[in-house]
Design an enzyme around this catalytic site. Structure first.
Site, PDB file in Angstrom:
ATOM      1  N   THR A 168       0.850  -1.197   0.000  1.00 59.18           N
ATOM      2  CA  THR A 168       0.000   0.000   0.000  1.00 59.18           C
ATOM      3  C   THR A 168       0.883   1.244   0.000  1.00 59.18           C
ATOM      4  OG1 THR A 168      -1.680  -1.170   1.250  1.00 59.18           O
ATOM      5  CG2 THR A 168      -1.713   1.218   1.417  1.00 59.18           C
ATOM      6  N   ASP A 208      -8.579  -1.206   4.828  1.00 55.94           N
ATOM      7  CA  ASP A 208      -8.569   0.028   5.621  1.00 55.94           C
ATOM      8  C   ASP A 208      -8.308   1.280   4.786  1.00 55.94           C
ATOM      9  OD1 ASP A 208      -5.972  -1.138   5.213  1.00 55.94           O
ATOM     10  OD2 ASP A 208      -5.137   0.307   6.618  1.00 55.94           O
ATOM     11  N   ARG A 216     -13.849  -7.606  -1.184  1.00 55.82           N
ATOM     12  CA  ARG A 216     -13.220  -7.234   0.092  1.00 55.82           C
ATOM     13  C   ARG A 216     -12.685  -5.797   0.011  1.00 55.82           C
ATOM     14  NH1 ARG A 216      -7.900  -5.319   1.699  1.00 55.82           N
ATOM     15  NH2 ARG A 216      -7.458  -6.050   3.807  1.00 55.82           N
ATOM     16  N   THR A 227      -0.273   1.437   6.417  1.00 52.20           N
ATOM     17  CA  THR A 227      -0.039   0.317   5.494  1.00 52.20           C
ATOM     18  C   THR A 227       0.074  -0.958   6.322  1.00 52.20           C
ATOM     19  OG1 THR A 227       1.567  -0.685   3.978  1.00 52.20           O
ATOM     20  CG2 THR A 227       2.437   0.937   5.503  1.00 52.20           C
ATOM     21  N   GLY A 228      -0.403  -2.048   5.770  1.00 47.63           N
ATOM     22  CA  GLY A 228      -0.324  -3.306   6.514  1.00 47.63           C
ATOM     23  C   GLY A 228      -1.617  -4.090   6.404  1.00 47.63           C
ATOM     24  N   GLY A 261      -5.060  -4.855   6.591  1.00 46.03           N
ATOM     25  CA  GLY A 261      -6.167  -3.922   6.712  1.00 46.03           C
ATOM     26  C   GLY A 261      -7.213  -4.306   7.736  1.00 46.03           C
TER      27      GLY A 261
HETATM   28  N1  GLY Z   1      -3.717  -1.985   4.066  1.00 39.25           N
HETATM   29  C1  GLY Z   1      -4.217  -2.372   2.829  1.00 39.25           C
HETATM   30  C2  GLY Z   1      -5.237  -3.414   2.882  1.00 39.25           C
HETATM   31  O1  GLY Z   1      -5.239  -4.253   3.775  1.00 39.25           O
HETATM   32  O2  GLY Z   1      -6.080  -3.446   2.013  1.00 39.25           O
END
Ligand code: GLY
Length: 300
Positions: free
Chosen positions: A168, A199, A196, A219-220, A222
């Protein structure tokens, strides 16, 4: 004071991809910095910095994103102006080359905040944003990766955050008027269920800006970020601690780990142009610069 911080994902970035990540975040910083330093707005700086990473092909954003369980690219993004609290976001779009720019269009030209799927693409068409062929967003690196994991019965979308990707991208900018703007864009998790949404397009989870306090992009994994309402939590921590972005970022990541065993990273900027960076993955690509610094910093 002007300031800009960029991230290009928090994960176990392999050595072979380090140079691409370094170059991608450095280029995004330069693009945004040129806008800010010539008197441009934080909104323009964020949009164009994020757009460059969506076009790069290195990151899990725009072209080059992870594939979902159908083998398609499905994109999420958001942008927020911390002075007006206006925001725009898109979720689960297939035919949008630059979701950050569509998010901005929703922020600027719509009474809504978050548009998803076909409705978002229809809004794009109605507002003169050209729709792309979904095949343009799929790259051979991601097709190979998807083929290598999709038959694994025990594969879970959270796994990659512990030992593999999430790329991300995001940017947080402070302009001469004191406006803070934040943008975040992603292809989401590898092999995610179609539909889906993570975040990144959720205001308060992947993105938050308040020009009286600061801004953050995450980032990570979500699902973890959503559970702890990560972006707003970190901004609240910073407001309560007198405006220290470093401590707020660190406390936010500790909270994420403790509450939901989450993995990821955050970039934070306060009203004085000071930065906070924290992550609990092996690496995170980032770059930053402020008018108090002689030169940009690029780190992984
Ligand atoms: N942080 C990006 C996602 O999980 O979609």
């Amino acid at each position: 004071m002007i300031a800009l911080i960029i991230h290009g994902g928090a994960w176990n970035i392999p050595d072979i991809l380090l140079e691409g990540h370094r170059a991608g975040v450095a280029r995004a910083l330069e693009i945004g910095w040129n806008i800010l330093s010539s008197g441009g707005s934080a909104v323009d700086a964020v949009e164009h910095a994020v757009k460059s990473m969506e076009d790069d092909g290195t990151f899990d954003a725009g072209r080059g994103s992870h594939l979902n369980a159908n083998g398609d690219v499905e994109l999420d993004a958001s942008i927020m102006d911390g002075t007006t609290f206006r925001c725009g976001a898109v979720g689960a779009v297939h035919r949008i080359k630059n979701p950050i720019s569509l998010s901005r269009k929703i922020m600027d030209d719509s009474e809504h905040i978050l548009l998803v799927g076909e409705g978002a693409e229809r809004f794009a068409h109605e507002h003169g944003v050209q729709l792309c062929n979904p095949a343009e967003l799929r790259c051979s690196r991601e097709i190979d990766l998807w083929n290598s994991i999709r038959m694994k019965e025990d594969f879970q979308t959270k796994q990659p955050f512990q030992n593999q990707p999430s790329d991300t991208v995001g940017a947080v900018a402070l302009d001469r008027t004191g406006k803070i703007c934040v943008g975040t864009s992603t292809g989401g998790t590898l092999n995610k269920h179609p539909g889906r949404v993570g975040d990144s397009p959720l205001i308060g989870c992947g993105t938050f800006a308040d020009s009286a306090v600061g801004g953050i992009s995450t980032t990570g994994w979500g699902e973890g970020m959503i559970k702890v309402v990560m972006a707003k939590t970190v901004i609240d921590l910073m407001e309560m601690n007198g405006g220290d972005p470093r401590s707020a970022a660190e406390k936010g990541i500790e909270h994420l780990k403790r509450k939901v065993d989450g993995h990821g990273g955050v970039i934070v900027l306060n009203t004085r142009g000071q930065f906070g960076i924290s992550y609990n993955t092996p690496r995170m690509a980032r770059a930053y610069r402020s008018s108090a610094m002689d030169a940009p910093v690029v780190q992984i």
